[in-house]
Design an enzyme around this catalytic site. Structure first.
Site, PDB file in Angstrom:
ATOM      1  N   ARG A   1       0.821  -1.237   0.000  1.00  0.00           N
ATOM      2  CA  ARG A   1       0.000   0.000   0.000  1.00  0.00           C
ATOM      3  C   ARG A   1       0.844   1.272   0.000  1.00  0.00           C
ATOM      4  O   ARG A   1       0.391   2.340   0.396  1.00  0.00           O
ATOM      5  CB  ARG A   1      -0.980   0.012   1.172  1.00  0.00           C
ATOM      6  CG  ARG A   1      -1.944  -1.135   1.147  1.00  0.00           C
ATOM      7  CD  ARG A   1      -3.169  -0.858   1.988  1.00  0.00           C
ATOM      8  NE  ARG A   1      -4.089  -1.980   1.890  1.00  0.00           N
ATOM      9  CZ  ARG A   1      -4.050  -3.038   2.684  1.00  0.00           C
ATOM     10  NH1 ARG A   1      -3.176  -3.094   3.656  1.00  0.00           N
ATOM     11  NH2 ARG A   1      -4.902  -4.019   2.509  1.00  0.00           N
TER      12      ARG A   1
ATOM     13  N   LYS B   1       3.191  11.395 -11.280  1.00  0.00           N
ATOM     14  CA  LYS B   1       2.267  10.573 -12.068  1.00  0.00           C
ATOM     15  C   LYS B   1       2.956   9.253 -12.374  1.00  0.00           C
ATOM     16  O   LYS B   1       4.056   9.236 -12.918  1.00  0.00           O
ATOM     17  CB  LYS B   1       1.904  11.257 -13.384  1.00  0.00           C
ATOM     18  CG  LYS B   1       0.829  12.302 -13.258  1.00  0.00           C
ATOM     19  CD  LYS B   1       0.391  12.733 -14.650  1.00  0.00           C
ATOM     20  CE  LYS B   1      -0.641  13.839 -14.590  1.00  0.00           C
ATOM     21  NZ  LYS B   1      -0.965  14.341 -15.947  1.00  0.00           N
TER      22      LYS B   1
ATOM     23  N   GLU C   1       9.307  17.786 -25.257  1.00  0.00           N
ATOM     24  CA  GLU C   1       8.692  18.191 -23.979  1.00  0.00           C
ATOM     25  C   GLU C   1       9.293  19.514 -23.496  1.00  0.00           C
ATOM     26  O   GLU C   1       8.619  20.308 -22.842  1.00  0.00           O
ATOM     27  CB  GLU C   1       8.870  17.097 -22.919  1.00  0.00           C
ATOM     28  CG  GLU C   1       8.282  15.729 -23.296  1.00  0.00           C
ATOM     29  CD  GLU C   1       6.773  15.588 -23.054  1.00  0.00           C
ATOM     30  OE1 GLU C   1       6.117  16.589 -22.734  1.00  0.00           O
ATOM     31  OE2 GLU C   1       6.272  14.455 -23.208  1.00  0.00           O
TER      32      GLU C   1
ATOM     33  N   LYS D   1       7.747  22.748 -14.339  1.00  0.00           N
ATOM     34  CA  LYS D   1       6.898  21.617 -13.933  1.00  0.00           C
ATOM     35  C   LYS D   1       6.643  21.656 -12.425  1.00  0.00           C
ATOM     36  O   LYS D   1       5.528  21.437 -11.969  1.00  0.00           O
ATOM     37  CB  LYS D   1       7.530  20.286 -14.348  1.00  0.00           C
ATOM     38  CG  LYS D   1       6.645  19.117 -13.956  1.00  0.00           C
ATOM     39  CD  LYS D   1       6.532  18.038 -14.956  1.00  0.00           C
ATOM     40  CE  LYS D   1       5.439  17.041 -14.531  1.00  0.00           C
ATOM     41  NZ  LYS D   1       5.474  15.800 -15.259  1.00  0.00           N
TER      42      LYS D   1
ATOM     43  N   GLU E   1      -4.018  17.374 -10.754  1.00  0.00           N
ATOM     44  CA  GLU E   1      -4.600  17.766 -12.043  1.00  0.00           C
ATOM     45  C   GLU E   1      -6.097  18.085 -11.976  1.00  0.00           C
ATOM     46  O   GLU E   1      -6.904  17.556 -12.722  1.00  0.00           O
ATOM     47  CB  GLU E   1      -4.325  16.681 -13.094  1.00  0.00           C
ATOM     48  CG  GLU E   1      -4.429  17.247 -14.514  1.00  0.00           C
ATOM     49  CD  GLU E   1      -3.983  16.255 -15.584  1.00  0.00           C
ATOM     50  OE1 GLU E   1      -2.828  15.810 -15.530  1.00  0.00           O
ATOM     51  OE2 GLU E   1      -4.796  15.968 -16.461  1.00  0.00           O
TER      52      GLU E   1
ATOM     53  N   ARG F   1      -2.606  21.985 -13.934  1.00  0.00           N
ATOM     54  CA  ARG F   1      -1.710  20.896 -14.386  1.00  0.00           C
ATOM     55  C   ARG F   1      -2.142  20.329 -15.731  1.00  0.00           C
ATOM     56  O   ARG F   1      -1.319  19.796 -16.476  1.00  0.00           O
ATOM     57  CB  ARG F   1      -1.633  19.789 -13.326  1.00  0.00           C
ATOM     58  CG  ARG F   1      -0.615  18.728 -13.690  1.00  0.00           C
ATOM     59  CD  ARG F   1      -0.243  17.801 -12.548  1.00  0.00           C
ATOM     60  NE  ARG F   1       0.749  16.835 -13.018  1.00  0.00           N
ATOM     61  CZ  ARG F   1       1.450  16.018 -12.253  1.00  0.00           C
ATOM     62  NH1 ARG F   1       1.281  16.060 -10.945  1.00  0.00           N
ATOM     63  NH2 ARG F   1       2.316  15.180 -12.776  1.00  0.00           N
TER      64      ARG F   1
ATOM     65  N   ASN G   1      -0.568  18.783 -20.458  1.00  0.00           N
ATOM     66  CA  ASN G   1      -0.975  17.781 -21.453  1.00  0.00           C
ATOM     67  C   ASN G   1      -1.056  18.361 -22.859  1.00  0.00           C
ATOM     68  O   ASN G   1      -1.571  17.696 -23.771  1.00  0.00           O
ATOM     69  CB  ASN G   1      -2.337  17.185 -21.064  1.00  0.00           C
ATOM     70  CG  ASN G   1      -2.243  16.414 -19.758  1.00  0.00           C
ATOM     71  OD1 ASN G   1      -1.255  15.742 -19.511  1.00  0.00           O
ATOM     72  ND2 ASN G   1      -3.251  16.552 -18.919  1.00  0.00           N
TER      73      ASN G   1
ATOM     74  N   HIS H   1      -0.867  16.144 -25.912  1.00  0.00           N
ATOM     75  CA  HIS H   1      -1.021  14.747 -25.503  1.00  0.00           C
ATOM     76  C   HIS H   1      -2.320  14.117 -25.994  1.00  0.00           C
ATOM     77  O   HIS H   1      -2.366  12.912 -26.219  1.00  0.00           O
ATOM     78  CB  HIS H   1      -0.922  14.624 -23.982  1.00  0.00           C
ATOM     79  CG  HIS H   1       0.489  14.739 -23.472  1.00  0.00           C
ATOM     80  ND1 HIS H   1       1.262  15.861 -23.676  1.00  0.00           N
ATOM     81  CD2 HIS H   1       1.282  13.862 -22.798  1.00  0.00           C
ATOM     82  CE1 HIS H   1       2.451  15.675 -23.131  1.00  0.00           C
ATOM     83  NE2 HIS H   1       2.493  14.477 -22.593  1.00  0.00           N
TER      84      HIS H   1
ATOM     85  N   HIS I   1      -1.411  10.957 -27.777  1.00  0.00           N
ATOM     86  CA  HIS I   1      -1.814   9.643 -27.256  1.00  0.00           C
ATOM     87  C   HIS I   1      -2.603   8.872 -28.310  1.00  0.00           C
ATOM     88  O   HIS I   1      -2.493   7.643 -28.398  1.00  0.00           O
ATOM     89  CB  HIS I   1      -2.643   9.793 -25.983  1.00  0.00           C
ATOM     90  CG  HIS I   1      -1.825  10.124 -24.770  1.00  0.00           C
ATOM     91  ND1 HIS I   1      -2.374  10.471 -23.552  1.00  0.00           N
ATOM     92  CD2 HIS I   1      -0.479  10.149 -24.580  1.00  0.00           C
ATOM     93  CE1 HIS I   1      -1.404  10.698 -22.672  1.00  0.00           C
ATOM     94  NE2 HIS I   1      -0.253  10.518 -23.280  1.00  0.00           N
TER      95      HIS I   1
ATOM     96  N   HIS J   1       7.141   8.539 -27.554  1.00  0.00           N
ATOM     97  CA  HIS J   1       6.154   9.399 -26.890  1.00  0.00           C
ATOM     98  C   HIS J   1       6.402  10.884 -27.226  1.00  0.00           C
ATOM     99  O   HIS J   1       5.473  11.616 -27.578  1.00  0.00           O
ATOM    100  CB  HIS J   1       6.215   9.162 -25.381  1.00  0.00           C
ATOM    101  CG  HIS J   1       5.318  10.056 -24.599  1.00  0.00           C
ATOM    102  ND1 HIS J   1       3.938   9.948 -24.637  1.00  0.00           N
ATOM    103  CD2 HIS J   1       5.584  11.114 -23.791  1.00  0.00           C
ATOM    104  CE1 HIS J   1       3.416  10.890 -23.864  1.00  0.00           C
ATOM    105  NE2 HIS J   1       4.387  11.613 -23.349  1.00  0.00           N
TER     106      HIS J   1
END
Ligand code: NAD
Ligand code: GLY
Length: 369
Positions: free
Chosen positions: A129, A151, A193, A235, A245, A249, A253, A256, A260, A273
């Protein structure tokens, strides 16, 4: 020089209250990992998770630095590649941790690019956990983006990073010397990026990259450290404002939603990517022009820099509806509406959920190779 961290590294803090952590950026600082970890992680054992490409390059040096600081170290070596960012590979991390009886007081180290970082972070979020982990990113993309911000996750066949958790590292240490072995194509993907930060947040930074692109591409160490520092500072600022987010935030993206879709449509193994993000930024800028949000000159300037950096500016050819369908599986869909991150101009970006899908279709069609 390696004795004095201040002489070789720059430090930033991601300010998240009790989850705050430092980012160390420098040349030749991998050997300092153990000492820097000691200050922040009191545990006895660390599992260094890496992949089959990175292990022969940096696992011994990483292990040595940690052992010298008194840690017991095991290595877990994953197969390389975005196509392995899945349950099967994640399971193999748990197998290693459980077989070695890793306890709550032990920790993980992610040594590699964003794929290793995202999977190691997710394993750390889930094992017992939640256990601490450190990021040692070795690609430009991981250094400027994925190692910072917490993330973590894996892909699903229907979409990127759909399964994961927010779990912050306790230290990020990036040594620019590790970039010496990085293939040029991977370096350029990371640069996408970097350019993204300029477009979405900092016009002056965009202009710095425009002016010094050739020096950056030649690997000028001072400039590289400055670029990592500014990228991570942006960042860190954004993540500190909006860790999970709920607001600002989302701007990270940029590129993206379309990117994606490219990755999902091409099976995660044709485009890197960062390359997909580069194409996605161009499409986002063209969509912004089409709906009257962004002046055409600004779009041309963004696209020109992306092209000069050797990154793709045209989408691979697929039916427009396949793109729209793939975008529908993106995490940024809310109440069935796609939320687009769009530039208003270089340095200023916003999120729009009211974009007419016909404008999106027309833009996609116009952006294909
Ligand atoms: P990657 O992890 O696949 O690394 C690229 C390639 O470089 C791999 O083959 C890797 O083995 C190799 N490599 C790594 N370091 C090397 C070195 N120093 N020398 C030689 N080879 C080296 O890809 P990436 O571009 O680093 O990361 C992409 C991943 O990051 C994607 O899965 C993306 O979803 C994720 N990502 C996550 C975040 C986040 O916030 N968590 C942000 C951006 C991207
Ligand atoms: N790469 C997007 C984010 O970290 O939020």
């Amino acid at each position: 020089m390696a004795d004095s961290l201040s002489a070789t590294a720059r430090t930033l803090t991601v300010d998240l209250g009790p989850r705050s952590y430092d980012i160390l950026i420098g040349a030749g600082i991998l050997s300092r990992l153990g000492d820097e970890a000691r200050i922040r992680f009191r545990g006895r054992r660390l599992a260094v998770v890496t992949n089959a490409t990175v292990a022969p390059l940096f696992l011994d040096a990483t292990r040595r630095a940690l052992v010298e600081a008194g840690y017991q170290v095991i290595g877990i070596v994953l197969p390389d590649g975005e196509t392995h960012k899945n349950w099967v590979t994640l399971q193999s991390i748990f197998d290693g941790l459980i077989a070695n009886r890793f306890e709550r007081g032990d920790g993980l180290v992610a040594l590699g690019g964003g794929v290793v970082g995202d999977m190691t972070g997710f394993a750390a979020a889930c094992h017992l956990r939640g256990v601490p982990f450190l990021q040692v990113p070795t690609t430009l993309l991981a250094q400027v983006d994925s190692s910072v911000g917490g993330k973590t996750g894996i892909n699903h066949a229907l979409g990127k990073n759909l399964i994961g958790a927010f779990h912050q590292p306790c230290l990020v240490l990036m040594d620019i010397d590790t970039l010496a072995t990085l293939p040029k194509r991977e370096l350029l993907a990371g640069l996408a990026e970097v350019i993204k930060y300029g477009v979405l947040w900092d016009r002056a930074f965009f202009e710095t990259i425009e002016t010094h692109l050739e020096a950056v591409l030649s690997g000028d160490p001072g400039l590289m450290i400055e670029i990592l520092h500014r990228s991570c500072a942006i960042k860190a600022e954004i993540v500190a404002q909006d860790e999970r987010e709920q607001g600002v935030r989302a701007l990270l993206n940029l590129g993206h939603t379309f990117g994606h879709a490219v990755e999902a449509l091409t099976g995660y193994d044709q485009w890197l990517h960062g390359e997909a993000v580069a194409m996605g930024m161009v499409v986002a800028a063209r969509l912004a022009v089409r709906i009257g949000l962004c002046p055409p000159d600004e779009e041309r300037r963004m696209t020109a820099l992306i092209g000069r950096a050797g990154l793709p500016v045209r989408l691979p050819v697929h039916p427009v509806e396949a793109y729209v369908e793939a975008m529908g599986h993106d995490k940024k869909v809310e109440a069935g509406r796609i939320r687009f991150v769009l530039p208003e101009r270089i340095g200023r970006t916003l999120v729009r959920a009211d974009v007419d899908l016909d404008a999106v279709r027309a833009t996609l069609a116009a952006c294909m190779a």
